[in-house]
Design an enzyme around this catalytic site. Sequence first.
Site, mmCIF file in Angstrom:
data_model
loop_
_atom_site.group_PDB
_atom_site.id
_atom_site.type_symbol
_atom_site.label_atom_id
_atom_site.label_comp_id
_atom_site.label_asym_id
_atom_site.label_seq_id
_atom_site.Cartn_x
_atom_site.Cartn_y
_atom_site.Cartn_z
ATOM 1 N N LYS A 98 16.922 -18.145 -51.285
ATOM 2 C CA LYS A 98 18.243 -17.620 -51.621
ATOM 3 C C LYS A 98 18.008 -16.322 -52.380
ATOM 4 O O LYS A 98 17.508 -16.342 -53.503
ATOM 5 C CB LYS A 98 19.043 -18.606 -52.476
ATOM 6 C CG LYS A 98 20.383 -18.021 -52.909
ATOM 7 C CD LYS A 98 21.151 -18.886 -53.881
ATOM 8 C CE LYS A 98 22.320 -18.091 -54.443
ATOM 9 N NZ LYS A 98 23.085 -18.852 -55.452
ATOM 10 N N GLY A 159 29.948 -18.472 -61.902
ATOM 11 C CA GLY A 159 30.290 -19.234 -63.096
ATOM 12 C C GLY A 159 31.693 -18.985 -63.627
ATOM 13 O O GLY A 159 32.089 -19.594 -64.619
ATOM 14 N N ALA A 185 29.436 -18.970 -55.114
ATOM 15 C CA ALA A 185 29.858 -18.462 -56.429
ATOM 16 C C ALA A 185 31.371 -18.394 -56.591
ATOM 17 O O ALA A 185 32.089 -18.013 -55.670
ATOM 18 C CB ALA A 185 29.272 -17.084 -56.726
ATOM 19 N N GLY A 186 31.789 -18.762 -57.766
ATOM 20 C CA GLY A 186 33.186 -18.593 -58.154
ATOM 21 C C GLY A 186 34.058 -19.821 -58.019
ATOM 22 O O GLY A 186 35.186 -19.853 -58.517
ATOM 23 N N ALA A 207 27.443 -24.621 -58.209
ATOM 24 C CA ALA A 207 26.675 -25.295 -59.259
ATOM 25 C C ALA A 207 27.577 -25.578 -60.457
ATOM 26 O O ALA A 207 27.942 -26.727 -60.709
ATOM 27 C CB ALA A 207 25.471 -24.453 -59.682
ATOM 28 N N SER A 208 27.956 -24.514 -61.171
ATOM 29 C CA SER A 208 28.684 -24.673 -62.433
ATOM 30 C C SER A 208 29.887 -25.608 -62.382
ATOM 31 O O SER A 208 30.058 -26.408 -63.306
ATOM 32 C CB SER A 208 29.150 -23.303 -62.958
ATOM 33 O OG SER A 208 28.069 -22.436 -63.073
#
Lengths: 257, 66
Positions: A98, A159, A185-186, A207-208
Site C-alpha cells: 500500500k 482519520g 480513508a475518511g 482503520a480508525s
Amino acid sequence: MTDDALVVAGEKLESRLILGTGGAPSMQVVEDILDASGTSMCTVSMRRADPQMTGSLIDVVTRRNVRLLPNTAGCRTAREAVLTAQLARDALDTDWIKLEVVADEHTVLPDAIELLDAAEQLVGDGFKVFAYTNDDPILARRLQRVGCVAVMPGGSPIGSGLGVLNPHNIAMIVAEATVPVVLDAGIGTASDAALAMELGCDAVLLASPVTRAQEPALMAEAMAAAVRGGRLAFRAGRIAKRSHAVASSPTTGMAIL
Amino acid sequence: MNVIINGEKETVSDGLTLAELVSGRMRTDKGVAAAVDGAVAPRSTWSDLVLQDGAAIELLTAVQGG
C-alpha cells in the site's frame, strides 16, 4: 449469493472490507476486529523493531489466514517510500504494497508528484502497488497507467471520519477505472462505507472508525455489513432520483367512499 | 567498534555480521528487515555482511498501521 469476491492483482479476496490495524489499543482488540470484520486482508506499517516486543502482529494475522498488506505510512518522498516497500517485501515476503506518500502530518494528504514517481519505480521493481491517492480522477488515471493494481482514493482526510466528501469524484474514478477502486480513508461510520460501495467502489479500506470506536468489534461487524449491503445495492441498481413522488400503490381500482 | 542501531549508538565486536547482530538482539528474525547506511540489506546477504565501524543499521518489523 453468487460468487462476488474481489479480484485484485489476480488474487481473490473474499471480503471487500480491508482492515487497517492502526490505532487499536491492544493486540487483543486487533484479534477481535479481525474476527468480527471477516476481512481477507489487513494493513501493517514498518517501524523500528523493539527487541522486547512480545506477541507478534504477523502471527496474529497469518494465523487467521488474513493477507498482510504492508504500507509506506509516514513516507514523504518517493525515495523513502521505495526503500520502505523494499524492506517490507524482505520482511514479510510479499510484493504487495500500500503506497502512501504524504505531504505533511497535518493533512496527511498524498503528495501527487512523489506518489506517481514512487508508483512508477515500484511497479518497475515488480511490486503490486495499491496506491493511496486523492479523490482526483486524473491522478487515479495516471496511477493506473503506470501499472498500479488498485487505486485507493480517500473519501476525506485520514482519520477525520468526515465520510465521502466528494461522491461525484469517486464516481468519476470508478467510471473509468480499469483496476479495482478502494475507498481508503475518511470513513466515519457504517453509512459512509455503504455509500462508497453504492458509488461502485470495489472495496473499502478503513482503520480508525473501527479501532477507535467505543466498541471496536461491534463497529467492525457494522462495517462488514455496510460494505456488503452497499455492494449488493450497487449490483442491484438503485432507482433514479426524481423531483416528485411516484405512488407505489395502484392508482386505479380505488373505491368511491 | 561502534555502530548505530535504530538510532542508538552501540559498541559491538569487530567482524560482527548482520545475521549475528539480528540473532543477538531479536527473539526471532521472522518479519524483520534491515537497512545499512540507507540501503536495503536483503535477508539473503545477512550472514556475509560484515558490519563496518560507524555503520548505521535500521532493523524494522511490521506493527499496527493503517
